[in-house]
Design a protein around this motif. Structure first.
Motif, PDB file in Angstrom:
ATOM      1  N   MET A   1       0.817  -1.210   0.000  1.00 17.63           N
ATOM      2  CA  MET A   1       0.000   0.000   0.000  1.00 17.63           C
ATOM      3  C   MET A   1       0.856   1.269   0.000  1.00 17.63           C
ATOM      4  SD  MET A   1      -2.992  -1.105   2.682  1.00 17.63           S
ATOM      5  CE  MET A   1      -3.873   0.418   2.417  1.00 17.63           C
ATOM      6  N   LYS A   2       2.116   1.140  -0.322  1.00 19.64           N
ATOM      7  CA  LYS A   2       2.995   2.309  -0.285  1.00 19.64           C
ATOM      8  C   LYS A   2       2.658   3.349  -1.344  1.00 19.64           C
ATOM      9  CE  LYS A   2       7.003   0.256   1.965  1.00 19.64           C
ATOM     10  NZ  LYS A   2       8.455   0.015   1.888  1.00 19.64           N
ATOM     11  N   LEU A   6      -5.058   8.197  -1.413  1.00 21.91           N
ATOM     12  CA  LEU A   6      -6.215   8.614  -0.630  1.00 21.91           C
ATOM     13  C   LEU A   6      -6.559   7.554   0.403  1.00 21.91           C
ATOM     14  CD1 LEU A   6      -8.621   9.844  -3.489  1.00 21.91           C
ATOM     15  CD2 LEU A   6      -6.882  11.166  -2.277  1.00 21.91           C
ATOM     16  N   LEU A   7      -6.799   7.998   1.638  1.00 20.92           N
ATOM     17  CA  LEU A   7      -7.276   7.105   2.687  1.00 20.92           C
ATOM     18  C   LEU A   7      -8.447   7.795   3.376  1.00 20.92           C
ATOM     19  CD1 LEU A   7      -7.081   4.502   4.283  1.00 20.92           C
ATOM     20  CD2 LEU A   7      -5.358   5.588   5.753  1.00 20.92           C
ATOM     21  N   LEU A   8      -9.646   7.363   3.010  1.00 22.37           N
ATOM     22  CA  LEU A   8     -10.881   7.995   3.475  1.00 22.37           C
ATOM     23  C   LEU A   8     -11.642   7.015   4.362  1.00 22.37           C
ATOM     24  CD1 LEU A   8     -12.017   9.568   0.078  1.00 22.37           C
ATOM     25  CD2 LEU A   8     -10.493  10.546   1.804  1.00 22.37           C
ATOM     26  N   LEU A   9     -11.636   7.288   5.672  1.00 26.66           N
ATOM     27  CA  LEU A   9     -12.264   6.391   6.640  1.00 26.66           C
ATOM     28  C   LEU A   9     -13.275   7.136   7.521  1.00 26.66           C
ATOM     29  CD1 LEU A   9      -9.048   4.496   7.819  1.00 26.66           C
ATOM     30  CD2 LEU A   9     -10.706   3.743   6.106  1.00 26.66           C
ATOM     31  N   LYS A  27       3.322   8.551  -0.156  1.00 27.97           N
ATOM     32  CA  LYS A  27       2.651   9.226  -1.267  1.00 27.97           C
ATOM     33  C   LYS A  27       1.249   9.707  -0.898  1.00 27.97           C
ATOM     34  CE  LYS A  27       5.193   6.744  -4.875  1.00 27.97           C
ATOM     35  NZ  LYS A  27       5.100   5.927  -6.117  1.00 27.97           N
ATOM     36  N   LEU A  28       0.853   9.505   0.349  1.00 31.71           N
ATOM     37  CA  LEU A  28      -0.493   9.832   0.779  1.00 31.71           C
ATOM     38  C   LEU A  28      -0.738  11.344   0.681  1.00 31.71           C
ATOM     39  CD1 LEU A  28      -2.936   8.233   1.923  1.00 31.71           C
ATOM     40  CD2 LEU A  28      -2.202   8.947   4.192  1.00 31.71           C
ATOM     41  N   GLU A  29      -1.844  11.687   0.037  1.00 31.27           N
ATOM     42  CA  GLU A  29      -2.207  13.089  -0.127  1.00 31.27           C
ATOM     43  C   GLU A  29      -3.393  13.496   0.740  1.00 31.27           C
ATOM     44  OE1 GLU A  29      -2.795  13.974  -4.236  1.00 31.27           O
ATOM     45  OE2 GLU A  29      -0.715  13.484  -4.807  1.00 31.27           O
TER      46      GLU A  29
END
Length: 336
Positions: A1-2, A6-9, A27-29
């Motif tokens: 998952m590197k 987007l991580l929307l929880l 790389k998470l924005e």
């Protein structure tokens, strides 16, 4: 998952702490976990996410101090930490976030001063920190945030006067300073500074408590004035009648004296009027009956006398304390 961007929880019922391993998502924005049941502190490792554009931790049960290393996130545009239990100071390092547009820290337990370094945030449009325990003076450097549209510092422990540098905020639409310990006068140039902002959307909401109001230079487009629960003295200025767009006027719980100005009839859009708990004398002006939008009115706990006006909008009000509308509890004992 590197490679995750987007991580929307948000809007779930996640519990426990924020995983330290999220700091590996280089790389998470967008990291959005708002409206959950997360607790604990923000992991130091998140200060390494240099690609972050949005960080949303609002409406959780997070505690501890705001990470100083958040100031390293040079691409960050939105920082939402509101409705948690964060304490301690607002880090001065947040002034390094040159891309920041929204800084939302309301409803926490933050204390100390508002850092002067926030004046470096030239792209900032919204700064909301109400319902905290911030103290000290209103920082003059805020006047450098020339793109500010919403400045909400209410319900804190701020002291002193409004700096004249606020007059530089020509995009300002909402200025909320209520429930502090501010004093002095509203800068005369403030009306000039917000003229362009109000012409763009037709409305400005101003809620200022704890200030000595100088109405001669106030904009006629203000829609809300709340100066309640302070220690204002003297009469209600006749010039207040110039505020023809006013919809809400609350001057209750002060030490105002004199008569109610008859030119309040100019408030043709007025919906809520509260002058209760002062030392006003004389009669209620009959001219107020012509205010056709008036829905709530409170004159109680004054030294008014004479007959209650009849006709017009006053015929729609009840005066019994038992009535559900509590804005019109006209105390019978003050009428002579």
């Amino acid at each position: 998952m590197k490679n995750l961007i987007l991580l929307l929880l948000g809007h779930n019922r996640f519990t426990g702490s924020i995983p330290v391993s999220l700091g590996n998502l280089s790389k998470l924005e967008i990291l959005d976990v708002h409206e959950n049941l997360l607790s604990g502190v923000i992991p130091q490792e998140l200060g390494k996410l240099e690609s972050l554009i949005q960080l949303a931790f609002s409406h959780n049960e997070l505690s501890g101090q705001i990470l100083v290393t958040i100031g390293n996130l040079s691409r960050l545009e939105q920082l939402f930490l509101n409705d948690n239990q964060f304490n301690g100071y607002i880090p001065k390092e947040l002034g390094n976030l040159n891309s920041l547009v929204e800084l939302i820290l309301l409803i926490n337990q933050l204390s100390g001063l508002i850092p002067d370094s926030l004046g470096n945030l030239k792209k900032l449009e919204q700064f909301t920190v109400h319902d905290n325990k911030l103290s000290g003076h209103f920082p003059e450097t805020i006047g450098k945030c020339i793109k500010l549209r919403y400045l909400i510092l209410s319900d804190n422990l701020l002291v002193g006067s409004i700096p004249t540098s606020v007059c530089n905020l020509r995009s300002l639409e909402i200025l909320h300073l209520g429930n502090n310990q501010l004093n002095g006068r509203i800068p005369q140039c403030l009306s000039n500074s917000v003229t362009s902002a109000t012409s763009s959307n037709g409305a400005l909401v101003l809620v200022v408590k704890g200030l000595s109001l100088e109405l001669q230079r106030i904009l006629v487009v203000y829609t809300t004035i709340d100066l309640s629960v302070n220690k204002f003295e003297g009469g209600i200025p006749d010039t207040i009648g110039q505020l023809r767009s006013l919809r809400f006027l609350n001057l209750s719980h002060n030490s105002l004296i004199g008569r109610i100005p008859t030119n309040l009839r100019n408030f043709v859009h007025l919906e809520h009027l509260d002058l209760s708990s002062n030392k006003l004398v004389g009669k209620i002006p009959i001219q107020l009956a012509s205010l056709t939008f008036l829905a709530d009115v409170n004159f109680s706990q004054n030294e008014l006398q004479g007959a209650i006006p009849q006709g017009g909008q006053f015929n729609t009000f009840g005066i019994s304390r038992e009535q559900r509308i509590m804005w019109i509890p006209l105390d019978k004992e003050v009428w002579r």
